[in-house]
Design a protein around this motif. Structure first.
Motif, PDB file in Angstrom:
ATOM      1  N   GLN A   1      90.502  22.489  34.388  1.00  0.00           N
ATOM      2  CA  GLN A   1      92.094  23.471  33.853  1.00  0.00           C
ATOM      3  C   GLN A   1      92.973  22.805  34.894  1.00  0.00           C
ATOM      4  O   GLN A   1      92.553  22.544  36.115  1.00  0.00           O
TER       5      GLN A   1
ATOM      6  N   TYR B   1      95.275  25.006  36.848  1.00  0.00           N
ATOM      7  CA  TYR B   1      94.469  26.354  36.438  1.00  0.00           C
ATOM      8  C   TYR B   1      95.868  27.360  36.926  1.00  0.00           C
ATOM      9  O   TYR B   1      96.359  26.457  38.292  1.00  0.00           O
TER      10      TYR B   1
ATOM     11  N   LEU C   1      98.561  33.006  34.681  1.00  0.00           N
ATOM     12  CA  LEU C   1      97.772  33.103  33.422  1.00  0.00           C
ATOM     13  C   LEU C   1      96.408  33.432  33.639  1.00  0.00           C
ATOM     14  O   LEU C   1      96.112  33.637  33.968  1.00  0.00           O
ATOM     15  N   LYS C   2      96.673  34.339  32.043  1.00  0.00           N
ATOM     16  CA  LYS C   2      94.973  34.802  31.324  1.00  0.00           C
ATOM     17  C   LYS C   2      93.795  33.475  31.793  1.00  0.00           C
ATOM     18  O   LYS C   2      95.098  32.691  31.453  1.00  0.00           O
ATOM     19  N   PHE C   3      92.707  33.130  31.850  1.00  0.00           N
ATOM     20  CA  PHE C   3      91.611  32.705  32.022  1.00  0.00           C
ATOM     21  C   PHE C   3      91.683  31.927  30.577  1.00  0.00           C
ATOM     22  O   PHE C   3      91.555  30.715  30.319  1.00  0.00           O
ATOM     23  N   SER C   4      91.646  33.054  29.016  1.00  0.00           N
ATOM     24  CA  SER C   4      91.649  31.878  27.487  1.00  0.00           C
ATOM     25  C   SER C   4      93.356  31.143  27.609  1.00  0.00           C
ATOM     26  O   SER C   4      93.330  30.204  26.555  1.00  0.00           O
ATOM     27  N   LYS C   5      94.358  31.374  28.721  1.00  0.00           N
ATOM     28  CA  LYS C   5      95.417  30.659  27.620  1.00  0.00           C
ATOM     29  C   LYS C   5      95.801  29.277  29.405  1.00  0.00           C
ATOM     30  O   LYS C   5      96.719  28.830  29.435  1.00  0.00           O
ATOM     31  N   GLN C   6      94.832  29.392  29.918  1.00  0.00           N
ATOM     32  CA  GLN C   6      94.517  28.229  30.759  1.00  0.00           C
ATOM     33  C   GLN C   6      94.634  26.976  30.251  1.00  0.00           C
ATOM     34  O   GLN C   6      93.817  26.393  29.091  1.00  0.00           O
TER      35      GLN C   6
END
Length: 324
Positions: free
Chosen positions: A62, A64, A68-73
């Motif tokens: 990602q 990273y 940001l949230k993990f789902s929005k990476q």
């Protein structure tokens, strides 16, 4: 006739011994439940600190961003891995790491075995214990202190190394050891030997003490001298220990170190002193590029596992002791 009758008799089914097969596992668990319960804290510790963090490897695939949230990476696939192997800095760092690791590996094994053999030949207990204690002491120094001692010893002004070499007429003027890259790998290797040789010797001394004394007596009866006993009795006796330790150390071939390279390195020798760990700190964590740092870490881990499996398989094919 008798053979025919016996052959026609129905064969009796063999009873399964409860000590064997499926019964073995349950009986073992029952008999060793105390040990199993005692192992739970260690298992939990390993799961929490060694396996749970593996999910973080996803950052390597990602772009990273901590905010940001993990789902929005943003997923980028193998972008960071491709960058590593196309970057000249990382290739230089990889060269340095492999070179220093090989130097440390060869010197550490050679010096530890030689010192163990020499200590084993000392018969006066007082001198043997004294030499062991002196050789162990540097291991208990932190690398900050050890690096300070090394830097002071190699100093141009009053370093003991330059002073000694000039008195012995090996050099005419002080050498700037820590300002020339061609000396750095050797300095790191010798520093590791000085700091760890006594500690590395312990396991070889233990292996030597486990050798049957009757083998030395038999060799002496056959006319073997001290050197022949070392060659034909002591060294074969510690070969299995050497193989196991070699397999384990091959798995750490990309762990050339961090502290001594970071503490002794400077801008003049940066092309010789940086290792993968320093690269991760400098170009990954310090610059907030956690994805790149994670990719470099994954590369180290995968290479280490592959090297251990290859070394273990090679030892198995050669009929030697193996780790797995």
């Amino acid at each position: 006739m008798a053979e025919t009758i016996l052959s026609k008799r129905p064969k009796k089914k063999q009873k399964i011994d409860p000590e064997i097969g499926v019964g073995l596992s349950w009986k073992t668990i029952k008999n060793q439940k105390q040990l199993i319960l005692m192992s739970f804290p260690i298992v939990i510790y390993i799961l929490i600190f060694n396996y749970v963090p593996i999910w973080g490897w996803l950052m390597a695939f990602q772009n990273y961003r901590p905010a940001l949230k993990f789902s929005k990476q943003q997923w980028v696939g193998l972008k960071h891995f491709k960058f590593l192997f196309q970057d000249d800095t990382f290739l230089t760092v990889l060269r340095n790491t492999l070179a220093m690791s090989m130097i440390n590996l060869v010197l550490s094994f050679a010096t530890a075995i030689i010192l163990a053999l020499l200590l084993n030949e000392i018969k006066v207990r007082f001198w043997k214990r004294s030499i062991q204690t002196i050789s162990y002491l540097p291991h208990f120094l932190s690398w900050i202190i050890a690096a300070g001692i090394v830097a002071t010893s190699l100093s141009v002004d009053d370093g003991i190394v330059n002073q000694l070499l000039m008195k012995l007429h090996f050099i005419k003027e002080p050498v700037m050891w820590l300002s020339q890259g061609k000396y750095f790998w050797g300095i790191v290797g010798l520093s590791n030997v000085w700091k760890e040789v006594g500690w590395n010797t312990i396991i070889y001394l233990a292996a030597i003490t486990s050798i049957d004394p009757s083998l030395y007596e038999s060799a002496g009866i056959d006319g073997a001298n001290r050197y022949q006993k070392i060659l034909h009795v002591t060294l074969p006796g510690i070969k299995s220990t050497f193989i196991i330790l070699l397999i384990m150390n091959i798995g750490h071939i990309l762990d050339a170190g961090f502290e001594i390279q970071y503490l002794l390195g400077n801008g003049l020798i940066v092309d010789w002193s940086q290792t993968i760990d320093i690269f991760v700190l400098k170009y990954g964590i310090a610059q907030g590029n956690y994805s790149l740092a994670t990719a470099a870490g994954i590369f180290k881990t995968v290479v280490s596992i592959i090297l251990i499996l290859i070394a273990n398989s090679t030892a198995k094919r050669l009929g030697e002791e193996r780790l797995i």
